[in-house]
Design a protein around this motif. Structure first.
Motif, PDB file in Angstrom:
ATOM      1  N   SER A  22       0.832  -1.210   0.000  1.00 44.89           N
ATOM      2  CA  SER A  22       0.000   0.000   0.000  1.00 44.89           C
ATOM      3  C   SER A  22       0.868   1.262   0.000  1.00 44.89           C
ATOM      4  O   SER A  22       0.453   2.310  -0.495  1.00 44.89           O
ATOM      5  N   MET A  23       2.083   1.147   0.559  1.00 39.86           N
ATOM      6  CA  MET A  23       3.004   2.284   0.592  1.00 39.86           C
ATOM      7  C   MET A  23       3.979   2.252  -0.584  1.00 39.86           C
ATOM      8  O   MET A  23       4.864   3.112  -0.692  1.00 39.86           O
ATOM      9  N   GLU A  29      13.524  -0.959   1.034  1.00 42.89           N
ATOM     10  CA  GLU A  29      13.051   0.347   1.492  1.00 42.89           C
ATOM     11  C   GLU A  29      12.294   0.238   2.814  1.00 42.89           C
ATOM     12  O   GLU A  29      12.482   1.062   3.722  1.00 42.89           O
ATOM     13  N   LEU A  30      11.464  -0.788   2.938  1.00 40.58           N
ATOM     14  CA  LEU A  30      10.738  -0.960   4.192  1.00 40.58           C
ATOM     15  C   LEU A  30      11.712  -1.302   5.317  1.00 40.58           C
ATOM     16  O   LEU A  30      11.586  -0.784   6.435  1.00 40.58           O
ATOM     17  N   GLY A  31      12.689  -2.151   4.993  1.00 38.89           N
ATOM     18  CA  GLY A  31      13.704  -2.511   5.987  1.00 38.89           C
ATOM     19  C   GLY A  31      14.476  -1.295   6.462  1.00 38.89           C
ATOM     20  O   GLY A  31      14.764  -1.157   7.652  1.00 38.89           O
ATOM     21  N   ASN A  32      14.798  -0.392   5.521  1.00 32.48           N
ATOM     22  CA  ASN A  32      15.525   0.824   5.897  1.00 32.48           C
ATOM     23  C   ASN A  32      14.703   1.687   6.853  1.00 32.48           C
ATOM     24  O   ASN A  32      15.226   2.275   7.795  1.00 32.48           O
ATOM     25  N   ARG A  33      13.413   1.772   6.595  1.00 33.90           N
ATOM     26  CA  ARG A  33      12.542   2.568   7.468  1.00 33.90           C
ATOM     27  C   ARG A  33      12.466   1.968   8.870  1.00 33.90           C
ATOM     28  O   ARG A  33      12.309   2.683   9.862  1.00 33.90           O
ATOM     29  N   LEU A  34      12.557   0.664   8.914  1.00 31.49           N
ATOM     30  CA  LEU A  34      12.432  -0.022  10.198  1.00 31.49           C
ATOM     31  C   LEU A  34      13.789  -0.252  10.863  1.00 31.49           C
ATOM     32  O   LEU A  34      13.851  -0.706  12.015  1.00 31.49           O
ATOM     33  N   GLY A  35      14.859   0.003  10.102  1.00 29.88           N
ATOM     34  CA  GLY A  35      16.200  -0.205  10.641  1.00 29.88           C
ATOM     35  C   GLY A  35      16.595  -1.663  10.716  1.00 29.88           C
ATOM     36  O   GLY A  35      17.386  -2.068  11.573  1.00 29.88           O
ATOM     37  N   ILE A  36      16.033  -2.475   9.818  1.00 30.46           N
ATOM     38  CA  ILE A  36      16.393  -3.888   9.765  1.00 30.46           C
ATOM     39  C   ILE A  36      16.724  -4.277   8.327  1.00 30.46           C
ATOM     40  O   ILE A  36      16.335  -3.596   7.381  1.00 30.46           O
ATOM     41  N   SER A  60       3.123   0.218  12.977  1.00 30.14           N
ATOM     42  CA  SER A  60       1.896   0.900  13.359  1.00 30.14           C
ATOM     43  C   SER A  60       2.051   2.409  13.210  1.00 30.14           C
ATOM     44  O   SER A  60       1.145   3.093  12.724  1.00 30.14           O
ATOM     45  N   SER A  61       3.218   2.905  13.602  1.00 31.92           N
ATOM     46  CA  SER A  61       3.474   4.354  13.532  1.00 31.92           C
ATOM     47  C   SER A  61       3.505   4.865  12.102  1.00 31.92           C
ATOM     48  O   SER A  61       2.935   5.912  11.791  1.00 31.92           O
ATOM     49  N   ILE A  62       4.166   4.108  11.208  1.00 32.58           N
ATOM     50  CA  ILE A  62       4.317   4.609   9.838  1.00 32.58           C
ATOM     51  C   ILE A  62       3.078   4.350   8.983  1.00 32.58           C
ATOM     52  O   ILE A  62       2.869   5.003   7.962  1.00 32.58           O
TER      53      ILE A  62
END
Length: 290
Positions: A22-23, A29-36, A60-62
């Motif tokens: 959905s994003m 990219e998702l891993g980078n946002r989550l730091g994993i 949940s936050s993003i």
């Protein structure tokens, strides 16, 4: 953190994937946002591992989705899954209103309590257990009423019975069965086949041509019984008259019409009797304990 109901790793992964898509983000990219790292986030999405609480909180936050949604789906899915885990498959499938009622009570109940909420913001299991017990009784009562009506329709004498007689029989038979089930502690919708057998037995032995006798421990049942008899209705009016006006009631000069007017209340009282449980009736007419 969790109770009897545990998150399904595969379903949690599917929800994470839903957010990722959905994003419009890649695994990297998702891993980078989550730091994993990508392999780690990939293992969560594919359901190989359950994402830890810290990752779910970040997601949940993003995304704006509640933490509970990642673990259990929307709140109705969570409630339905819990009830089914407790062996209540039939009532969930046949009466989805039960799930909706639990959700509604959780969010807007008259006595809403913060203790109803678990760590992920969903109804705690104790709350669902307590409220489900009340709802199950209501559903069982509705089902028994339907069963009794269906059984009465099958009787050879069905065409001889007036609607009023049928309605009275439904109310009296249902009330008796509910009373029995309450005493026996047998409120369980999953035992629907046993309920059907019990209903058949009670309908077969019921005397449709005798005056119906309602439980008269409480005022509603007592009034129904009184208003079925003209003599008793007249005596009731006389007691009211003496209490309110210090005058005796006479059937002369149109007094019979007043008796008939009082008797027209009986069908309405029977409808109340059929809807209200004995606990509520007891609360309506509590003794003054001062």
């Amino acid at each position: 953190m969790f109770g009897l109901l545990q998150p399904d790793k595969v379903k949690v992964g599917q929800r994470i994937k839903e957010i990722k898509e959905s994003m419009n983000l890649s695994f990297t990219e998702l891993g980078n946002r989550l730091g994993i790292k990508k392999p780690t986030i990939s293992s969560y999405v594919q359901g190989y591992a359950l994402a830890p609480e810290s990752v779910i909180n970040q997601l949940s936050s993003i995304s704006g989705k509640p933490v509970g949604w990642f673990y259990f789906g929307d709140i109705e899915e969570y409630i339905a899954d819990y009830l089914q885990l407790k062996g209540q498959n039939r009532i969930v499938q046949e009466h989805p209103k039960v799930v909706k009622a639990i959700k509604e009570e959780f969010y807007t109940g008259e006595f809403k309590n913060p203790a109803w909420e678990n760590e992920v913001g969903y109804p705690c299991e104790e709350f669902m257990d307590d409220y489900f017990y009340e709802l199950q009784q209501e559903v069982i009562k509705e089902e028994i009423q339907k069963m009794v009506r269906d059984q009465i329709k099958k009787l050879p004498i069905a065409d001889e019975l007036s609607k009023q007689k049928k309605d009275e029989a439904v109310t009296v038979i249902t009330s008796g069965i509910i009373e029995y089930m309450d005493v026996a502690g047998e409120f369980n919708y999953e035992k629907k086949d046993d309920m059907i057998k019990l209903v058949k037995q009670e309908v077969e032995k019921y005397d449709f041509f005798a005056d119906s006798n309602f439980e008269d421990r409480y005022l509603v049942g007592k009034l129904i019984n009184i208003l079925a008899d003209q003599q008793k209705t007249g005596e009731l009016i006389n007691r009211l008259s003496e209490e309110l006006t210090n005058k005796s009631f006479s059937r002369k000069f149109g007094g019979e019409e007043l008796i008939e007017a009082f008797e027209t209340l009986r069908p309405a009282l029977i409808r109340i009797y059929s809807k209200v449980n004995t606990d509520e009736l007891e609360n309506w007419f509590r003794k003054d304990i001062r």
